[in-house]
Design a protein around this motif. Structure first.
Motif, short mmCIF file in Angstrom:
data_model
loop_
_atom_site.label_atom_id
_atom_site.label_comp_id
_atom_site.label_asym_id
_atom_site.label_seq_id
_atom_site.Cartn_x
_atom_site.Cartn_y
_atom_site.Cartn_z
N LEU A 149 -4.93 5.14 0.12
CA LEU A 149 -4.27 3.91 0.58
C LEU A 149 -3.62 3.20 -0.60
O LEU A 149 -4.28 2.94 -1.62
CB LEU A 149 -5.27 2.97 1.25
CG LEU A 149 -5.96 3.46 2.53
CD1 LEU A 149 -6.73 2.32 3.16
CD2 LEU A 149 -4.95 4.03 3.52
N ASP A 150 -2.33 2.90 -0.47
CA ASP A 150 -1.60 2.13 -1.48
C ASP A 150 -1.42 0.71 -0.94
O ASP A 150 -0.56 0.46 -0.09
CB ASP A 150 -0.26 2.79 -1.78
CG ASP A 150 0.51 2.06 -2.88
OD1 ASP A 150 -0.14 1.39 -3.70
OD2 ASP A 150 1.75 2.17 -2.90
N ASP A 204 -16.80 4.07 5.78
CA ASP A 204 -17.26 4.16 4.40
C ASP A 204 -17.13 5.60 3.91
O ASP A 204 -17.32 6.56 4.67
CB ASP A 204 -18.71 3.70 4.29
CG ASP A 204 -18.85 2.20 4.51
OD1 ASP A 204 -17.81 1.53 4.67
OD2 ASP A 204 -20.00 1.71 4.54
N ASN A 205 -16.81 5.76 2.61
CA ASN A 205 -16.71 7.07 1.96
C ASN A 205 -15.66 7.97 2.61
O ASN A 205 -15.78 9.20 2.61
CB ASN A 205 -18.06 7.79 1.97
CG ASN A 205 -19.15 6.98 1.30
OD1 ASN A 205 -18.97 6.50 0.18
ND2 ASN A 205 -20.27 6.80 1.99
N SER A 206 -14.59 7.38 3.16
CA SER A 206 -13.60 8.17 3.90
C SER A 206 -12.26 8.30 3.18
O SER A 206 -11.34 8.94 3.70
CB SER A 206 -13.35 7.54 5.27
OG SER A 206 -12.75 6.26 5.13
N LEU A 207 -12.12 7.72 1.98
CA LEU A 207 -10.82 7.72 1.29
C LEU A 207 -10.89 8.47 -0.03
O LEU A 207 -11.89 8.39 -0.76
CB LEU A 207 -10.36 6.29 1.02
CG LEU A 207 -10.16 5.40 2.26
CD1 LEU A 207 -9.82 3.98 1.83
CD2 LEU A 207 -9.08 5.97 3.16
N CYS A 208 -9.81 9.19 -0.34
CA CYS A 208 -9.69 9.85 -1.65
C CYS A 208 -9.52 8.80 -2.75
O CYS A 208 -10.03 8.96 -3.85
CB CYS A 208 -8.50 10.81 -1.63
SG CYS A 208 -8.05 11.48 -3.24
N GLY A 209 -8.76 7.77 -2.45
CA GLY A 209 -8.53 6.74 -3.45
C GLY A 209 -7.82 5.54 -2.88
O GLY A 209 -7.31 5.57 -1.76
N ILE A 210 -7.78 4.48 -3.67
CA ILE A 210 -7.06 3.26 -3.33
C ILE A 210 -6.25 2.84 -4.55
O ILE A 210 -6.78 2.82 -5.67
CB ILE A 210 -8.02 2.12 -2.91
CG1 ILE A 210 -8.72 2.49 -1.60
CG2 ILE A 210 -7.28 0.80 -2.76
CD1 ILE A 210 -9.80 1.50 -1.19
#
Length: 313
Positions: A138-139, A192-198
């Protein structure tokens, strides 16, 4: 008597030869010392001249005229920004406030192509495991999409978030995935714990301190173990950057590099590494105490611990 005389002559010759050898050795040593002295004197003269120059630059204030004029201070930057804005907006009907804000960004932040080039090296340094890499990135505050496009080019499942409906429409038209809304509100909708990065590129200087702390806490929860956080913001150690900080009237306050590192690590992230980008043009004079002041932006990359057990932080 002749034997005694011969003895003294031999002794004198031996002493004479010894003295000559020592004399030559002393002369060679003296020559070396004189060469070293000349070198030191040269260095001293050079250093003295540098000190005079620095003293003149920082302390010898020349007599100034009572008033000085700078013709056309923006040069062609405003005209160029108008053209870039028209190309970006196209036929869209936007409010006067949004038009003014976008125009200001294009005047003072520069073309998207330059910003993209500055970000490439930082993105290339980020490493995550394959199982994490498959998750979305997410950006937050994606704006014109410079970083979002780079994330997409790296093969990441990049999703932009922005409060501007215009930005989201334009990014969608350019085949990028973007959502309109508040960053924290939309982040909460992810597991929770569902994103590679922000990532958040020049966002954190726009928010209140409590919002930033909340954003970091939620980001830590939503990023998968081993995933990354990427932030960038103007560098207040740079007089160049600080002098332009409030040209954007939505800026709240600058955040210095060590303060940002503390906030990030205190939220639970590890392996943090600060980066500094957008060096000040070489020809521009600066009052420089250390290299931190040579870069107009600073940022940080940090990772959620790969072995993090839920509920231990």
């Amino acid at each position: 008597m002749s034997q005694l005389s011969s003895f003294f002559r031999r002794k004198w010759r031996t002493f004479w030869l010894t003295d000559q050898t020592e004399l030559r050795s002393c002369q060679a040593t003296l020559g070396q010392l004189q060469a070293q002295l000349a070198s030191i004197q040269g260095d001293l003269a050079e250093s003295t001249e540098e000190l005079r120059s620095l003293h003149s630059e920082f302390f010898d204030v020349p007599e100034l005229p009572s008033i000085r004029f700078l013709e056309n201070p923006l040069a062609d930057r405003l005209n160029t920004a108008h053209q870039e804005l028209q190309s970006f907006v196209g036929a869209d009907d936007i409010s006067d406030d949004e038009h003014a804000y976008l125009l200001m960004q294009m005047v003072f932040r520069g073309p998207a192509e330059i910003i993209r080039e500055q970000l490439k090296e930082v993105l290339n340094s980020i490493q995550v495991q394959d199982q994490v890499r498959r998750l979305p990135v997410l950006d937050v505050g994606c704006g014109r999409g410079e970083l979002l496009q780079l994330l997409k080019e790296k093969g990441l499942n990049a999703i932009g978030i922005d409060t501007s409906g215009l930005m989201v429409r334009k990014l969608t038209e350019n085949n990028m995935h973007a959502l309109q809304g508040d960053g924290i509100t939309l982040l909460k909708s992810y597991s929770d714990n569902s994103l590679c990065g922000i990532s958040a590129f020049h966002l954190i200087e726009h928010v209140q301190p409590d919002y930033l702390k909340q954003l970091l806490r939620i980001a830590y929860r939503k990023i998968a173990p081993g995933g990354f956080l990427l932030l960038e913001t103007p560098n207040p150690f740079s007089p160049e950057a600080l002098s332009f900080f409030y040209t954007d009237d939505t800026h709240v306050r600058p955040i210095q590099p060590f303060q940002l590192a503390f906030l990030v690590e205190n939220a639970g992230f590890e392996k943090s590494r600060a980066h500094f980008s957008a060096p000040v043009p070489a020809g521009r004079k600066q009052a420089i105490d250390n290299w931190l002041r040579l870069y107009q932006n600073h940022g940080i990359v940090a990772y959620k611990p790969a072995n993090q057990v839920e509920g231990t932080h």
